[in-house]
Design a protein around this motif. Sequence first.
Motif, PDB file in Angstrom:
ATOM      1  N   ARG A   1       0.817  -1.213   0.000  1.00  0.00           N
ATOM      2  CA  ARG A   1       0.000   0.000   0.000  1.00  0.00           C
ATOM      3  C   ARG A   1       0.853   1.266   0.000  1.00  0.00           C
ATOM      4  O   ARG A   1       0.315   2.365   0.097  1.00  0.00           O
ATOM      5  CB  ARG A   1      -0.925   0.007   1.221  1.00  0.00           C
ATOM      6  CG  ARG A   1      -2.000  -1.076   1.184  1.00  0.00           C
ATOM      7  CD  ARG A   1      -2.845  -1.048   2.436  1.00  0.00           C
ATOM      8  NE  ARG A   1      -3.844  -2.114   2.418  1.00  0.00           N
ATOM      9  CZ  ARG A   1      -4.505  -2.539   3.491  1.00  0.00           C
ATOM     10  NH1 ARG A   1      -4.254  -1.969   4.673  1.00  0.00           N
ATOM     11  NH2 ARG A   1      -5.385  -3.503   3.409  1.00  0.00           N
ATOM     12  N   ILE A   2       2.177   1.092  -0.075  1.00  0.00           N
ATOM     13  CA  ILE A   2       3.069   2.246  -0.134  1.00  0.00           C
ATOM     14  C   ILE A   2       3.209   2.682  -1.584  1.00  0.00           C
ATOM     15  O   ILE A   2       3.730   1.950  -2.420  1.00  0.00           O
ATOM     16  CB  ILE A   2       4.451   1.912   0.456  1.00  0.00           C
ATOM     17  CG1 ILE A   2       4.326   1.556   1.944  1.00  0.00           C
ATOM     18  CG2 ILE A   2       5.407   3.086   0.273  1.00  0.00           C
ATOM     19  CD1 ILE A   2       5.636   1.090   2.574  1.00  0.00           C
ATOM     20  N   ALA A   3       2.706   3.880  -1.895  1.00  0.00           N
ATOM     21  CA  ALA A   3       2.776   4.380  -3.268  1.00  0.00           C
ATOM     22  C   ALA A   3       4.185   4.820  -3.620  1.00  0.00           C
ATOM     23  O   ALA A   3       4.652   4.616  -4.744  1.00  0.00           O
ATOM     24  CB  ALA A   3       1.791   5.541  -3.451  1.00  0.00           C
ATOM     25  N   SER A   4       4.872   5.445  -2.675  1.00  0.00           N
ATOM     26  CA  SER A   4       6.254   5.840  -2.895  1.00  0.00           C
ATOM     27  C   SER A   4       6.974   5.892  -1.559  1.00  0.00           C
ATOM     28  O   SER A   4       6.363   6.068  -0.504  1.00  0.00           O
ATOM     29  CB  SER A   4       6.351   7.199  -3.600  1.00  0.00           C
ATOM     30  OG  SER A   4       5.876   8.227  -2.752  1.00  0.00           O
ATOM     31  N   CYS A   5       8.274   5.727  -1.622  1.00  0.00           N
ATOM     32  CA  CYS A   5       9.106   5.667  -0.422  1.00  0.00           C
ATOM     33  C   CYS A   5      10.376   6.476  -0.692  1.00  0.00           C
ATOM     34  O   CYS A   5      11.103   6.182  -1.640  1.00  0.00           O
ATOM     35  CB  CYS A   5       9.432   4.209  -0.101  1.00  0.00           C
ATOM     36  SG  CYS A   5      10.690   3.972   1.170  1.00  0.00           S
ATOM     37  N   ARG A   6      10.602   7.494   0.132  1.00  0.00           N
ATOM     38  CA  ARG A   6      11.766   8.354  -0.057  1.00  0.00           C
ATOM     39  C   ARG A   6      12.574   8.421   1.244  1.00  0.00           C
ATOM     40  O   ARG A   6      11.995   8.469   2.333  1.00  0.00           O
ATOM     41  CB  ARG A   6      11.336   9.768  -0.452  1.00  0.00           C
ATOM     42  CG  ARG A   6      10.474   9.825  -1.691  1.00  0.00           C
ATOM     43  CD  ARG A   6      10.026  11.244  -1.991  1.00  0.00           C
ATOM     44  NE  ARG A   6       9.265  11.852  -0.890  1.00  0.00           N
ATOM     45  CZ  ARG A   6       7.978  11.607  -0.643  1.00  0.00           C
ATOM     46  NH1 ARG A   6       7.307  10.750  -1.406  1.00  0.00           N
ATOM     47  NH2 ARG A   6       7.360  12.203   0.354  1.00  0.00           N
ATOM     48  N   GLU A   7      13.883   8.461   1.114  1.00  0.00           N
ATOM     49  CA  GLU A   7      14.730   8.648   2.284  1.00  0.00           C
ATOM     50  C   GLU A   7      14.827  10.139   2.586  1.00  0.00           C
ATOM     51  O   GLU A   7      15.042  10.944   1.679  1.00  0.00           O
ATOM     52  CB  GLU A   7      16.115   8.064   2.049  1.00  0.00           C
ATOM     53  CG  GLU A   7      16.113   6.544   1.896  1.00  0.00           C
ATOM     54  CD  GLU A   7      17.520   5.992   1.718  1.00  0.00           C
ATOM     55  OE1 GLU A   7      18.483   6.780   1.863  1.00  0.00           O
ATOM     56  OE2 GLU A   7      17.649   4.790   1.430  1.00  0.00           O
ATOM     57  N   SER A   8      14.663  10.499   3.854  1.00  0.00           N
ATOM     58  CA  SER A   8      14.707  11.907   4.229  1.00  0.00           C
ATOM     59  C   SER A   8      16.133  12.445   4.270  1.00  0.00           C
ATOM     60  O   SER A   8      16.347  13.658   4.292  1.00  0.00           O
ATOM     61  CB  SER A   8      14.062  12.097   5.607  1.00  0.00           C
ATOM     62  OG  SER A   8      14.895  11.554   6.631  1.00  0.00           O
ATOM     63  N   GLY A   9      17.114  11.548   4.307  1.00  0.00           N
ATOM     64  CA  GLY A   9      18.505  11.954   4.461  1.00  0.00           C
ATOM     65  C   GLY A   9      18.965  11.915   5.904  1.00  0.00           C
ATOM     66  O   GLY A   9      20.145  12.117   6.197  1.00  0.00           O
ATOM     67  N   GLU A  10      18.024  11.622   6.803  1.00  0.00           N
ATOM     68  CA  GLU A  10      18.342  11.562   8.236  1.00  0.00           C
ATOM     69  C   GLU A  10      18.546  10.113   8.667  1.00  0.00           C
ATOM     70  O   GLU A  10      17.836   9.211   8.232  1.00  0.00           O
ATOM     71  CB  GLU A  10      17.189  12.172   9.038  1.00  0.00           C
ATOM     72  CG  GLU A  10      17.379  12.128  10.544  1.00  0.00           C
ATOM     73  CD  GLU A  10      16.162  12.650  11.297  1.00  0.00           C
ATOM     74  OE1 GLU A  10      16.151  12.522  12.542  1.00  0.00           O
ATOM     75  OE2 GLU A  10      15.220  13.143  10.645  1.00  0.00           O
ATOM     76  N   VAL A  11      19.522   9.902   9.538  1.00  0.00           N
ATOM     77  CA  VAL A  11      19.748   8.604  10.155  1.00  0.00           C
ATOM     78  C   VAL A  11      19.361   8.719  11.625  1.00  0.00           C
ATOM     79  O   VAL A  11      19.825   9.631  12.319  1.00  0.00           O
ATOM     80  CB  VAL A  11      21.219   8.166  10.022  1.00  0.00           C
ATOM     81  CG1 VAL A  11      21.462   6.857  10.773  1.00  0.00           C
ATOM     82  CG2 VAL A  11      21.589   8.005   8.553  1.00  0.00           C
ATOM     83  N   PHE A  12      18.487   7.839  12.094  1.00  0.00           N
ATOM     84  CA  PHE A  12      18.006   7.940  13.465  1.00  0.00           C
ATOM     85  C   PHE A  12      18.791   7.020  14.407  1.00  0.00           C
ATOM     86  O   PHE A  12      19.402   6.040  13.978  1.00  0.00           O
ATOM     87  CB  PHE A  12      16.514   7.631  13.559  1.00  0.00           C
ATOM     88  CG  PHE A  12      16.136   6.202  13.260  1.00  0.00           C
ATOM     89  CD1 PHE A  12      16.040   5.265  14.276  1.00  0.00           C
ATOM     90  CD2 PHE A  12      15.849   5.794  11.964  1.00  0.00           C
ATOM     91  CE1 PHE A  12      15.684   3.947  14.017  1.00  0.00           C
ATOM     92  CE2 PHE A  12      15.488   4.483  11.690  1.00  0.00           C
ATOM     93  CZ  PHE A  12      15.408   3.556  12.720  1.00  0.00           C
TER      94      PHE A  12
END
Length: 234
Positions: A200-211
């Motif tokens: 159900r995920i239409a798109s997935c992007r990395e924010s550039g942040e590592v938690f």
Amino acid sequence: MRRADRLFLIINALRGRRTALPARQLAITLEVSLRTVYRDVADLQASGVPIEGEAGVGYVLRKGADIPPLMFTAGELEALVAGTRFVRAFAGERLAREAQAALIKIEAVLPPDLRERAAQSRIFAPIWRDTFQNEVAAMLDRLHEAVLAHRVLCLDYTDAQGRSSTREVLPLCLSFWGGAWTLGTWCRHRDAFRNFRPDRIASCRESGEVFVDQPGRDIAAYLVTMHTHYAGLE
């Protein structure tokens, strides 16, 4: 297949054999050319591995060089085969390849009777993927990488009621429920743990942040929450 894995499999395929193993059989098992087998065996011999034989005849390990093989019961082996088949059928492409490579290594060190038992397992997970399923498998690979690397993700998501939203999440784990995968996360929008279905995920992007894991928002807290009060699927 990595060269190091090929060399490992060649050595283990020769362990415990009383007769020479033809290079052609090795080539078929490893899915490489005969020339590659000849080169790999020559490199092993040059590095001191006591392999005897030659091209066109076959290869054996010198007597006394063998060590005991891994020991599995027939039931344990069948469980490993079944698990590998399920991973190949339902997991992402990368994990499926790794599972298959692991099984090849295990089978390479089995006594002949157990190796035959593994080949005759009647537990199957047929791989009949269409375009949509291939897209889900690719999404699973991306999500798996983000889980391992602790990368914050931005998801464009559609829930079971058809409502769309964008969520920023900390990916914690992937779970398979027998019919569907879910991505377990800490959702910054909800300020709570939430599960998302990859299909159900239409798109997935990395924010550039590592938690960084924080108490109350890490995998341990997630598992406790899911166990005591299942939050449900978004």
